[in-house]
Design a protein around this motif. Structure first.
Motif, PDB file in Angstrom:
ATOM      1  N   ALA A 114       0.867  -1.138   0.049  1.00  0.00           N
ATOM      2  CA  ALA A 114       0.017  -0.105   0.092  1.00  0.00           C
ATOM      3  C   ALA A 114       0.984   1.121   0.179  1.00  0.00           C
ATOM      4  O   ALA A 114       1.788   1.126   0.730  1.00  0.00           O
ATOM      5  CB  ALA A 114      -0.979   0.151   1.269  1.00  0.00           C
ATOM      6  N   GLY A 116       1.011   5.708  -0.478  1.00  0.00           N
ATOM      7  CA  GLY A 116       0.503   7.012  -0.781  1.00  0.00           C
ATOM      8  C   GLY A 116       0.865   7.637  -2.211  1.00  0.00           C
ATOM      9  O   GLY A 116       2.079   7.338  -2.480  1.00  0.00           O
ATOM     10  N   GLU A 188       4.080  11.205   6.184  1.00  0.00           N
ATOM     11  CA  GLU A 188       5.041  12.134   5.810  1.00  0.00           C
ATOM     12  C   GLU A 188       4.224  13.612   6.160  1.00  0.00           C
ATOM     13  O   GLU A 188       3.210  13.668   6.307  1.00  0.00           O
ATOM     14  CB  GLU A 188       5.477  12.282   4.391  1.00  0.00           C
ATOM     15  N   GLY A 205       5.850   4.765   0.624  1.00  0.00           N
ATOM     16  CA  GLY A 205       5.410   3.596   1.407  1.00  0.00           C
ATOM     17  C   GLY A 205       6.435   3.241   2.279  1.00  0.00           C
ATOM     18  O   GLY A 205       7.613   3.741   2.199  1.00  0.00           O
ATOM     19  N   ASN A 230      -3.978   6.380  -0.979  1.00  0.00           N
ATOM     20  CA  ASN A 230      -4.536   7.728  -0.440  1.00  0.00           C
ATOM     21  C   ASN A 230      -3.580   8.739  -1.114  1.00  0.00           C
ATOM     22  O   ASN A 230      -2.361   8.398  -1.508  1.00  0.00           O
ATOM     23  CB  ASN A 230      -4.094   7.815   1.128  1.00  0.00           C
ATOM     24  N   LEU A 240      -4.374  11.692   6.899  1.00  0.00           N
ATOM     25  CA  LEU A 240      -4.102  10.470   6.491  1.00  0.00           C
ATOM     26  C   LEU A 240      -4.855   9.626   7.699  1.00  0.00           C
ATOM     27  O   LEU A 240      -4.260   9.845   8.801  1.00  0.00           O
ATOM     28  CB  LEU A 240      -2.762  10.219   6.239  1.00  0.00           C
TER      29      LEU A 240
HETATM   30  N1  HPA Z   1       2.951   7.262   3.214  1.00  0.00           N
HETATM   31  C1  HPA Z   1       3.774   6.118   3.586  1.00  0.00           C
HETATM   32  N2  HPA Z   1       3.290   5.056   3.592  1.00  0.00           N
HETATM   33  C2  HPA Z   1       1.972   4.548   3.282  1.00  0.00           C
HETATM   34  C3  HPA Z   1       1.152   5.534   2.831  1.00  0.00           C
HETATM   35  C4  HPA Z   1       1.749   6.970   2.751  1.00  0.00           C
HETATM   36  O1  HPA Z   1       1.036   7.803   2.632  1.00  0.00           O
HETATM   37  N3  HPA Z   1      -0.219   5.150   2.379  1.00  0.00           N
HETATM   38  C5  HPA Z   1      -0.001   4.169   2.525  1.00  0.00           C
HETATM   39  N4  HPA Z   1       1.336   3.772   2.981  1.00  0.00           N
END
Ligand code: HPA
Length: 271
Positions: A114, A116, A188, A205, A230, A240
């Motif tokens: 996953a 962003g 972040e 990620g 996202n 987030l």
């Molecule tokens: N940032 C870092 N890791 C992640 C994010 C993100 O926005 N979304 C899913 N894993």
């Protein structure tokens, strides 16, 4: 070559089903992406806790088991769940399941995660195939010896060509871009996201690169896919949340399952 890149017998005696299994491909399924396994015929399940030397994840959504499966006639070894740097594991521990799976002989490793999205053309809910990565952890699973492996083609070009064609033929949206791996666990700041964009990242990620580096050091081909769960911080005004990451991952999982199934039916290209 020193131990960090060899599939040393570091796990003791493996459960018999696993020890006798000869998968054609191995896959790591990240946050919320476990439903791919539902489409496959399950042959066996083995919790990571049954294997000495494998760290266990404490993150919700990371089940922590191997599933031996068959999809489109192809034997697959699925690692459901992984551990992360932010849990306090070392990069070598984080890549342990990759070494174990590699020791069973598959020539291809498929990684999912996953992430962003920083790229305004890549929307949440869509998938990005990694063309390359930025390892921003300042750490490596190969530390401890002169493991000067070439990383100029981590995400093997012929495999990317193949998956791109499968996605195109199946009408599945599949972006391609650079994944930045950060240590986390916090998301972040907007300034960090601007920095990552300047560095050339399309997605961010907290996983995957240690596994990819380890697999390449062991001579495997690697393909990796980010579920863009996202907008990265500051790209939209929404805060987030891990819940959003999990929900979007679950909703998008079927698109990747479709892509992987179509790929297996077509047959992965010979190495
Ligand atoms: N940032 C870092 N890791 C992640 C994010 C993100 O926005 N979304 C899913 N894993």
């Amino acid at each position: 070559m020193t131990t960090p890149s060899s599939p040393a017998n570091e796990f003791g005696a493996l459960p018999a089903e696993l020890a006798g299994f000869r998968p054609h491909a191995a896959m790591v399924l990240g946050s919320g992406l476990g439903s791919f396994a539902d489409a496959a015929e399950k042959l066996f399940e083995i919790p990571y806790s049954a294997i000495a030397g494998l760290p266990e994840s404490k993150v919700p959504g990371h089940a922590g088991k191997f599933v031996g499966a068959c999809l489109a006639g192809v034997p697959l070894l699925l690692a459901m769940g992984r551990v992360h740097y932010y849990e306090g594991h070392t990069p070598r521990q984080i890549a342990a399941h990759v070494r174990l799976m590699a020791s069973l002989g598959p020539d291809t490793l498929v990684l999912t995660n996953a992430a962003g999205t920083l790229n305004r053309d890549f929307a949440p809910g869509e998938w990005m195939m990694l063309s390359d990565h930025l390892n921003l952890t300042a750490a490596s699973p190969l530390s401890g010896g002169p493991n000067f492996h070439d990383m100029s083609d981590v995400y093997t070009a012929p495999l990317r060509d193949f998956f791109r064609a499968v996605a195109r033929d199946g009408g599945i949206t599949l972006h391609e871009g650079v994944y930045a791996c950060v240590p986390g666990p916090q998301y972040e700041t907007p300034a960090e996201v601007r920095m990552l964009r300047t560095l050339g990242a399309d997605a961010v990620g907290m996983s995957t690169v240690f596994e990819a580096i380890q697999a390449r050091a062991l001579g495997q081909r690697v393909a990796a896919f980010s579920c863009l769960t996202n907008w990265a911080a500051g790209v939209s005004s929404e805060p987030l949340s891990h819940g959003e990451v999990m929900d979007t991952g679950r909703q998008a999982a079927s698109a990747l399952a479709g892509l992987l199934q179509a790929a297996l039916r077509r047959g992965l290209p010979a190495p």
